[in-house]
Design an enzyme around this catalytic site. Structure first.
Site, PDB file in Angstrom:
ATOM      1  N   SER A   1       0.856  -1.203   0.000  1.00  0.00           N
ATOM      2  CA  SER A   1       0.000   0.000   0.000  1.00  0.00           C
ATOM      3  C   SER A   1       0.879   1.237   0.000  1.00  0.00           C
ATOM      4  O   SER A   1       2.049   1.177   0.400  1.00  0.00           O
ATOM      5  CB  SER A   1      -0.855  -0.015   1.276  1.00  0.00           C
ATOM      6  OG  SER A   1      -1.477   1.231   1.482  1.00  0.00           O
TER       7      SER A   1
ATOM      8  N   TYR B   1      -1.955  -0.595  10.432  1.00  0.00           N
ATOM      9  CA  TYR B   1      -2.036  -0.939   9.005  1.00  0.00           C
ATOM     10  C   TYR B   1      -0.778  -0.436   8.282  1.00  0.00           C
ATOM     11  O   TYR B   1      -0.157  -1.176   7.511  1.00  0.00           O
ATOM     12  CB  TYR B   1      -3.307  -0.316   8.417  1.00  0.00           C
ATOM     13  CG  TYR B   1      -3.547  -0.653   6.961  1.00  0.00           C
ATOM     14  CD1 TYR B   1      -3.998  -1.913   6.576  1.00  0.00           C
ATOM     15  CD2 TYR B   1      -3.335   0.301   5.965  1.00  0.00           C
ATOM     16  CE1 TYR B   1      -4.229  -2.218   5.237  1.00  0.00           C
ATOM     17  CE2 TYR B   1      -3.561   0.009   4.625  1.00  0.00           C
ATOM     18  CZ  TYR B   1      -4.005  -1.258   4.271  1.00  0.00           C
ATOM     19  OH  TYR B   1      -4.231  -1.557   2.945  1.00  0.00           O
TER      20      TYR B   1
ATOM     21  N   SER C   1       2.132  -2.605   9.138  1.00  0.00           N
ATOM     22  CA  SER C   1       2.056  -3.933   8.491  1.00  0.00           C
ATOM     23  C   SER C   1       2.466  -3.836   7.023  1.00  0.00           C
ATOM     24  O   SER C   1       3.090  -4.752   6.473  1.00  0.00           O
ATOM     25  CB  SER C   1       0.655  -4.529   8.630  1.00  0.00           C
ATOM     26  OG  SER C   1      -0.271  -3.899   7.758  1.00  0.00           O
ATOM     27  N   LYS C   2       2.143  -2.711   6.378  1.00  0.00           N
ATOM     28  CA  LYS C   2       2.474  -2.573   4.952  1.00  0.00           C
ATOM     29  C   LYS C   2       3.937  -2.177   4.757  1.00  0.00           C
ATOM     30  O   LYS C   2       4.573  -2.604   3.787  1.00  0.00           O
ATOM     31  CB  LYS C   2       1.529  -1.564   4.289  1.00  0.00           C
ATOM     32  CG  LYS C   2       0.083  -2.043   4.233  1.00  0.00           C
ATOM     33  CD  LYS C   2      -0.061  -3.353   3.465  1.00  0.00           C
ATOM     34  CE  LYS C   2      -1.505  -3.763   3.265  1.00  0.00           C
ATOM     35  NZ  LYS C   2      -1.659  -5.016   2.518  1.00  0.00           N
TER      36      LYS C   2
END
Ligand SMILES: NC(=O)c1ccc[n+]([C@@H]2O[C@H](COP(=O)([O-])OP(=O)(O)OC[C@H]3O[C@@H](n4cnc5c(N)ncnc54)[C@H](OP(=O)(O)O)[C@@H]3O)[C@@H](O)[C@H]2O)c1
Length: 253
Positions: free
Chosen positions: A138, A151, A154-155
């Protein structure tokens, strides 16, 4: 059929679904993984006229035994694996002060740990075919955005997983790349808790936050995934490719 096999997670929705259809349209045998049986059945129905095929496989990507069976059944059924697309993912908003450990763990489990473990299980089969991996990361992997802390982390880790794996597997003839989309119209954000009204405003705002003036379509990301998986990208590995209407070039607003 081109004799090649692509294993695609997150295939029941959004970017994974669009990728499954594109690979099947290009003569691949696609193994489509997800939990939603009716959506996967609809995907298989939508692929019936295509030159390749879609076989779906039900399971939870965070369950080690499901992943083990997914890989062994894929090899038992098709005898080979050429492409792995790690597209399964979840998002939940939260900042440094209010992100619960449970939400942190869930995002790390689905977005990162599962991709790591599935890739690890697939490596021997990808080495055998000199295949490749495409991770769906992302723009939040390369840029910091407020209130999606876990998030983003994690990306960012997905990007580094991509680079480290690419480095290790290049001598074995296996390429590993990632795509880094901006906002794409899928089920991700609503499933992450955004209301219909807030999602509408979010997409309206995407016209301002993405210099090209709109959110992306799953098919646009699938096109890049397919290119990276193809022979045309034979000299590309360890890359994290922005596909975001210019989102990564802007400052937060
Ligand atoms: N949409 C965006 O704006 C955007 C932007 C950048 C990156 N991404 C990334 O793109 C990827 C695809 O997301 P999307 O936007 O296409 O979202 P989506 O429409 O919500 O699809 C997410 C997929 O992940 C699967 N999944 C989630 N948890 C799972 C689990 N525990 N086990 C098995 N499958 C699971 C879902 O399968 P089931 O429904 O069958 O469980 C679904 O197929 C994600 O990695 C996401 O982070 C999306």
């Amino acid at each position: 059929m081109n004799g090649k096999v692509a294993l695609i997670t997150g295939a029941s929705s959004g970017i994974g679904r669009a990728s499954a259809l594109l690979f099947a349209a290009n003569e691949y045998s696609v193994v489509a993984f997800g939990r939603n049986e009716s959506e996967l059945g609809a995907l298989r129905d939508d692929s019936r006229e295509l030159s390749g095929s879609v076989k779906f496989y039900l399971g939870d990507i965070t369950e080690v035994s499901h992943v083990d069976r997914l890989v062994s059944d894929t090899i038992d059924s098709f005898g080979r694996l050429d492409v792995l697309v790690n597209a399964a993912g979840i998002i939940k908003s939260g900042n440094i002060q209010d992100t619960s450990l449970d939400d942190w763990d869930k995002m790390m489990n689905v977005n990162l740990r599962s991709a790591f473990y599935l890739t690890q299980k697939c490596v021997p089969h990808l080495v055998a075919t000199k295949g490749n991996v495409v991770n769906v990361s992302s723009v939040t992997g390369t840029r910091a955005f407020p209130n999606v802390l876990a998030y983003c982390v994690s990306k960012a880790a997905t990007d580094q997983l991509t680079r480290c794996t690419a480095l290790e597997l290049a001598p074995k003839g296996v390429r590993v790349n990632a795509v880094n989309p901006g906002v794409v119209v899928t089920n991700l954000h609503k499933r992450g808790g955004m209301s219909d009204g807030d999602y509408e405003k979010f997409l309206e705002n995407a016209k301002n936050t993405h210099p090209i003036g709109r959110a992306g379509k799953p098919e646009e990301v699938a096109d890049l995934i397919y290119f990276l998986a193809s022979e045309k990208a034979a000299w590309i590995t360890g890359a994290t490719y922005e596909i975001d209407g210019g989102r990564a070039q802007t400052c937060a607003r």
